[in-house]
Design an enzyme around this catalytic site. Sequence first.
Site, PDB file in Angstrom:
ATOM      1  N   ASP A  72      -9.514  -3.265  -7.030  1.00  0.00           N
ATOM      2  CA  ASP A  72      -9.037  -2.235  -6.103  1.00  0.00           C
ATOM      3  C   ASP A  72      -9.716  -0.904  -6.424  1.00  0.00           C
ATOM      4  O   ASP A  72      -9.447  -0.289  -7.461  1.00  0.00           O
ATOM      5  CB  ASP A  72      -7.518  -2.100  -6.217  1.00  0.00           C
TER       6      ASP A  72
ATOM      7  N   HIS B 142      -7.976  -4.148  -3.014  1.00  0.00           N
ATOM      8  CA  HIS B 142      -6.833  -3.547  -2.348  1.00  0.00           C
ATOM      9  C   HIS B 142      -6.448  -4.394  -1.125  1.00  0.00           C
ATOM     10  O   HIS B 142      -7.281  -5.066  -0.533  1.00  0.00           O
ATOM     11  CB  HIS B 142      -7.170  -2.123  -1.904  1.00  0.00           C
TER      12      HIS B 142
ATOM     13  N   CYS C 277       0.853  -1.188   0.000  1.00  0.00           N
ATOM     14  CA  CYS C 277       0.000   0.000   0.000  1.00  0.00           C
ATOM     15  C   CYS C 277       0.897   1.249   0.000  1.00  0.00           C
ATOM     16  O   CYS C 277       1.603   1.494  -0.970  1.00  0.00           O
ATOM     17  CB  CYS C 277      -0.954  -0.051   1.192  1.00  0.00           C
TER      18      CYS C 277
END
Length: 278
Positions: free
Chosen positions: A211, A243, A154
């Site tokens: 995502d 995600h 991330c």
Amino acid sequence: MKTEDNMAQKSAGGGFAPAVQPTASTTIFTESPDIQFGETSVPSQGENMPAFFAKPKGAESALPVVLVVQEIFGVHEHIRDICRRLALEGYLAVAPELYFREGDPNEYTDIPTLFKELVSKVPDTQVLADLDHAANWAARNGGDIRRMGITGFCWGGRISWLYAAHNPQLRAAVAWYGRVMGDKTMKQQKHPIDIAVDLSAPVLGLYGGQDESIPLESVEQMRQAIHAANAKAEIIVYPEAGHAFNADYRPSYHAESAKDGWARMLAWFKQYGVAPSA
């Protein structure tokens, strides 16, 4: 590896960031008599930066190094476990606390406030320099930074792209669902798409087709940028994953994609000279 039922045995100082509690039943905790791990301190830019490390037990020198870059939640238990998993593969893994000057992610109970009040205030230039010092710490503690890789998740995925254009000693990078473009600020002046032409280490990007925070259009633009730059980089998109698909402690976890991504990461490190000697 053991799941959440065994989390009571986790390392001292562990725990998950409050912003992502409660943890999912799929949470993995890695334990093995073959590794050693713990907290350490890394001298960086005149301060002592907290960090977590893990390595094969009894190995004191010539270990390949992987810098592990946190999500927005800091070096919490998931990132520590990533280090332990890498240690089982023969690496010295180091995860520095890259927000330590600006604040503590454990003080925030929701993601939007955490991002606004802490994460957005951390300068990229500071982060890249701190990672350089983490690499120097590894070199002084049994690591062979001639065989050094980086991986991040991330927020850390974006940083992994940037680091691949920053440190010419880096051999390979693996970026998990890291944002590739966005608004520019004084703290974040460039994004991965801006530095594609400057990449000096091969990068593997791992993304989820579902995502909602990283549009596939931006991932495709990144593909075009690395192709135009003739950079050594590859992007994999898992159609069914969203995600944070490797975050086994969250509902977003997609086991099949996570397993494949982990295997691809290890193969990428091996291909580009980071992997432990056979």
